[in-house]
Enzyme design. Structure first.
Site, PDB file in Angstrom:
ATOM      1  N   LYS A   5       6.737   4.852  19.040  1.00  0.00           N
ATOM      2  CA  LYS A   5       5.982   5.353  17.877  1.00  0.00           C
ATOM      3  C   LYS A   5       4.554   5.723  18.285  1.00  0.00           C
ATOM      4  O   LYS A   5       3.998   6.723  17.833  1.00  0.00           O
ATOM      5  CB  LYS A   5       5.957   4.297  16.758  1.00  0.00           C
ATOM      6  CG  LYS A   5       5.043   4.660  15.584  1.00  0.00           C
ATOM      7  CD  LYS A   5       5.528   5.884  14.852  1.00  0.00           C
ATOM      8  CE  LYS A   5       4.650   6.548  13.854  1.00  0.00           C
ATOM      9  NZ  LYS A   5       3.595   5.948  13.148  1.00  0.00           N
ATOM     10  N   ALA A  16      -2.168  -2.845  10.543  1.00  0.00           N
ATOM     11  CA  ALA A  16      -1.917  -3.345  11.900  1.00  0.00           C
ATOM     12  C   ALA A  16      -3.047  -4.260  12.353  1.00  0.00           C
ATOM     13  O   ALA A  16      -4.179  -4.146  11.888  1.00  0.00           O
ATOM     14  CB  ALA A  16      -1.779  -2.160  12.852  1.00  0.00           C
ATOM     15  N   ALA A  30       0.882  -1.176   0.000  1.00  0.00           N
ATOM     16  CA  ALA A  30       0.000   0.000   0.000  1.00  0.00           C
ATOM     17  C   ALA A  30       0.919   1.226   0.000  1.00  0.00           C
ATOM     18  O   ALA A  30       2.092   1.135  -0.371  1.00  0.00           O
ATOM     19  CB  ALA A  30      -0.927  -0.048   1.203  1.00  0.00           C
ATOM     20  N   ASN A  77       1.889   0.264  12.351  1.00  0.00           N
ATOM     21  CA  ASN A  77       1.567   0.870  13.650  1.00  0.00           C
ATOM     22  C   ASN A  77       0.924  -0.174  14.562  1.00  0.00           C
ATOM     23  O   ASN A  77      -0.222  -0.042  14.976  1.00  0.00           O
ATOM     24  CB  ASN A  77       0.595   2.039  13.459  1.00  0.00           C
ATOM     25  CG  ASN A  77       1.320   3.298  13.075  1.00  0.00           C
ATOM     26  OD1 ASN A  77       2.498   3.474  13.397  1.00  0.00           O
ATOM     27  ND2 ASN A  77       0.625   4.187  12.383  1.00  0.00           N
ATOM     28  N   HIS A 129       4.739   8.990  19.989  1.00  0.00           N
ATOM     29  CA  HIS A 129       4.965   9.991  18.926  1.00  0.00           C
ATOM     30  C   HIS A 129       3.613  10.407  18.348  1.00  0.00           C
ATOM     31  O   HIS A 129       3.320  11.597  18.180  1.00  0.00           O
ATOM     32  CB  HIS A 129       5.864   9.380  17.845  1.00  0.00           C
ATOM     33  CG  HIS A 129       5.873  10.105  16.536  1.00  0.00           C
ATOM     34  ND1 HIS A 129       4.794  10.067  15.656  1.00  0.00           N
ATOM     35  CD2 HIS A 129       6.796  10.908  15.947  1.00  0.00           C
ATOM     36  CE1 HIS A 129       5.075  10.805  14.594  1.00  0.00           C
ATOM     37  NE2 HIS A 129       6.286  11.329  14.738  1.00  0.00           N
ATOM     38  N   ASN A 130       2.766   9.421  18.056  1.00  0.00           N
ATOM     39  CA  ASN A 130       1.462   9.737  17.471  1.00  0.00           C
ATOM     40  C   ASN A 130       0.556  10.466  18.464  1.00  0.00           C
ATOM     41  O   ASN A 130      -0.225  11.330  18.072  1.00  0.00           O
ATOM     42  CB  ASN A 130       0.785   8.463  16.974  1.00  0.00           C
ATOM     43  CG  ASN A 130       1.405   7.950  15.691  1.00  0.00           C
ATOM     44  OD1 ASN A 130       2.548   8.265  15.378  1.00  0.00           O
ATOM     45  ND2 ASN A 130       0.676   7.146  14.942  1.00  0.00           N
ATOM     46  N   GLU A 166       1.604  13.889  18.324  1.00  0.00           N
ATOM     47  CA  GLU A 166       1.124  14.399  17.019  1.00  0.00           C
ATOM     48  C   GLU A 166      -0.355  14.820  17.114  1.00  0.00           C
ATOM     49  O   GLU A 166      -0.725  15.919  16.683  1.00  0.00           O
ATOM     50  CB  GLU A 166       1.321  13.275  16.001  1.00  0.00           C
ATOM     51  CG  GLU A 166       0.756  13.489  14.629  1.00  0.00           C
ATOM     52  CD  GLU A 166       0.901  12.199  13.794  1.00  0.00           C
ATOM     53  OE1 GLU A 166       2.009  11.656  13.692  1.00  0.00           O
ATOM     54  OE2 GLU A 166      -0.124  11.735  13.251  1.00  0.00           O
ATOM     55  N   VAL A 174       2.027  -4.105   6.398  1.00  0.00           N
ATOM     56  CA  VAL A 174       0.597  -4.394   6.223  1.00  0.00           C
ATOM     57  C   VAL A 174      -0.193  -3.728   7.338  1.00  0.00           C
ATOM     58  O   VAL A 174       0.370  -3.243   8.320  1.00  0.00           O
ATOM     59  CB  VAL A 174       0.312  -5.916   6.190  1.00  0.00           C
ATOM     60  CG1 VAL A 174       1.049  -6.564   5.035  1.00  0.00           C
ATOM     61  CG2 VAL A 174       0.669  -6.588   7.507  1.00  0.00           C
ATOM     62  N   SER A 211       7.699   6.766  10.860  1.00  0.00           N
ATOM     63  CA  SER A 211       6.926   8.001  10.764  1.00  0.00           C
ATOM     64  C   SER A 211       7.378   8.849   9.599  1.00  0.00           C
ATOM     65  O   SER A 211       8.549   8.835   9.220  1.00  0.00           O
ATOM     66  CB  SER A 211       7.034   8.825  12.044  1.00  0.00           C
ATOM     67  OG  SER A 211       6.309  10.032  11.876  1.00  0.00           O
ATOM     68  N   GLY A 212       6.431   9.594   9.052  1.00  0.00           N
ATOM     69  CA  GLY A 212       6.763  10.509   7.973  1.00  0.00           C
ATOM     70  C   GLY A 212       5.804  10.394   6.804  1.00  0.00           C
ATOM     71  O   GLY A 212       5.948  11.100   5.808  1.00  0.00           O
TER      72      GLY A 212
END
Ligand code: NBP
Length: 469
Positions: free
Chosen positions: A182, A76, A11, A102, A185-186, A189, A74, A128-129
């Site tokens: 991570k 999560a 994807a 994730n 981090h989200n 965000e 793929v 991330s990014g």
């Protein structure tokens, strides 16, 4: 020639990551559950890169050099377990699976355990990014065993974003540490996005600015201490026009914010670990509220907001900038504290300044502010408020934040991220909270005991003598 590495899941993220790896000189085998997606990828995007497409998972595994290294990109959840089950019959001890999705850190913990028993190495890696990051250099947060990391360190360092402090990739810590970091981090965000949205709300409905004017202000802010990816995309978003109607794009987008779960997981983990992350929690809640569009429309007819227009001025713009900085810093404070606690609780062994270093580039929360924070973060000061300099940074902006909050209250604008940042700071700096009364209430109705300020031990008293017979 066998491929250096394999990637499953073509994807948005998988395609770009595969291209990024191949463009760094590695041969990559790719596989996707649905063949059509692989065909489209090869047809539309692969040019000179050494990318070998496979339509059979056994042949895909056989195409890899040993020990095999396979990145999963793929969706999560169950798709990760399904893909691992399909791979296992063809893998050998010493082979490595890297889950770059994730995934929930508890799933990573379980998979790490199960695969270890089979001798298969496993890294749970936060990426991330977005799609651009995946292609040009993401921030990579791999966790697991050091032995597993060593197998792919060279590739990961090459594909990661680069800053003046090196590649945005490091060995984050044991087992599920990478996915935990991570996730947080989200959570950060979500909070910064919510705070920016609150400023936008004030600009739109109190200052009555048009998106183009707002864009100019955000662009100016991006040159200063608010410089960050999220501010940058905000000014670009605000100047974008809808090709169909000619209206500002932001004005034609329905106000219902979606989520995939990482913000909610951050709040759940924080509540479980007993770390206060009020701004992250409220950023998640506000997305949930946004979903009740029909209810909001109905209720807005029953209650007329008292709202005035406040003219744009240099002082007001400075106040908004300061308030946003305050909210951003509070988001990092809460997030870093949560990571520190998880590291101790789960024995992750996370290097906190290193986490901030790999967030300097590639990722969605990259911000100039991180450089400042990095100088002060440590296990003794994970919440960042423990240094005088950090307190001063907030204190210097406090009057601005108060004025912005007052303006929001006066004009009945919801500002959960900014007000929770204020309350978090005020609670954390309050020597004596009213929790003594709560303890008394708990003891009154439930005999839950309380501590006294004048002697050791726990106590219970009969609050209403003779009531219980
Ligand atoms: P998606 O999260 O939309 O997942 C789509 C991929 O999962 C496709 O390759 C699909 O194969 C595959 N898949 C599904 Br759905 N069910 C499967 C199953 N049962 N077995 C095998 N494969 C299955 O893709 P994405 O947006 O590229 O994200 C990939 C991962 O990276 C996710 O965990 C995501 O949360 C994370 N992530 C995404 C971003 C972003 O900006 N999008 C950023 C950072 C991290 P199919 O073609 O056969 O349906």
């Amino acid at each position: 020639m066998k491929s250096h590495i394999g990637l499953i899941g073509l994807a948005v993220m998988g395609q770009n990551l595969a291209l990024n790896i191949a463009r760094k000189g590695y041969k990559v085998s790719v596989y996707n559950r649905t063949a059509q997606r692989t065909e489209m990828f090869v047809k539309n995007r692969v040019r000179n890169e050494e990318i070998e497409a496979h339509y059979d998972i056994k042949k895909f595994v056989e195409s890899l050099e040993k020990p095999r290294k396979i990145i999963l990109m793929v969706k999560a959840g169950k798709p990760v377990d399904d893909t691992i089950s399909q791979l296992l019959p063809y893998l050998e001890p010493g082979d490595l699976i890297i889950d770059g999705g994730n995934s929930h850190y508890m799933d990573t913990e379980r998979r790490y355990e199960e695969l270890s028993k089979k001798g298969i190495l496993f890294l749970g890696m936060g990426v991330s990014g977005g799609e651009r990051g995946a292609l040009h250099g993401p921030s990579l947060m791999p966790g697991g065993s050091k032995e597993a990391y060593a197998l792919v360190e060279e590739i990961l360092l090459k594909i990661a974003a680069k800053t003046d402090d090196g590649p945005c990739c490091t060995y984050v810590g044991e087992r599920s540490a990478g996915h935990f970091v991570k996730m947080v981090h989200n959570g950060i965000e979500y909070t910064i996005m919510q705070a920016i949205a609150e400023i936008y709300h004030i600009m739109r409905d109190v200052m009555k600015l048009v998106p183009e004017e707002m864009s100019q202000i955000f662009e100016e802010w991006n040159k200063g201490e608010l410089n960050s990816f999220l501010i940058e995309i905000t000014y670009k978003i605000l100047r974008k026009k809808d090709e169909e109607t000619g209206r500002p794009m932001v004005d034609v987008i329905l106000d219902k914010a979606e989520q995939k779960g990482t913000g909610k997981w951050t709040s759940q983990a924080a509540l479980d670990l007993g770390i206060p992350t009020p701004s992250i929690n409220l950023a998640v809640v506000e997305r949930i509220i946004s979903h009740f569009k029909n209810e909001r429309v109905k209720l807005s007819k029953l209650y007329n907001k008292k709202r005035n227009t406040v003219q744009k001025s240099d002082n007001l713009i400075k106040d908004l900038e300061n308030a946003l900085f305050f909210a951003m810093l509070a988001a990092f404070s809460q997030g870093m504290w949560l990571i520190a606690e998880a590291s101790e609780e789960f024995n992750y062994n996370i290097d906190l300044p290193e986490v901030l270093r790999i967030w300097k580039g590639g990722c969605i929360i990259r911000a100039r502010l991180i450089d400042t924070i990095r100088k002060h973060v440590s296990y003794n000061n994970a919440y960042l408020l423990g240094s005088k300099e950090m307190i001063s940074l907030l204190e210097d902006r406090l009057d601005s934040l108060k004025r912005v909050l007052r303006m929001a209250v006066d004009n009945e604008i919801p500002v959960p991220a900014m007000s929770s940042a204020y309350n978090y700071f005020m609670s954390m700096t309050e020597e004596k909270l009213p929790a003594n009364l709560i303890q008394a209430q708990r003891d009154f109705f439930g005999a839950h005991m309380f501590q006294r300020i004048d002697k050791e031990g726990v106590f219970h008293i009969d609050w209403e003598e003779g009531e219980i017979v």
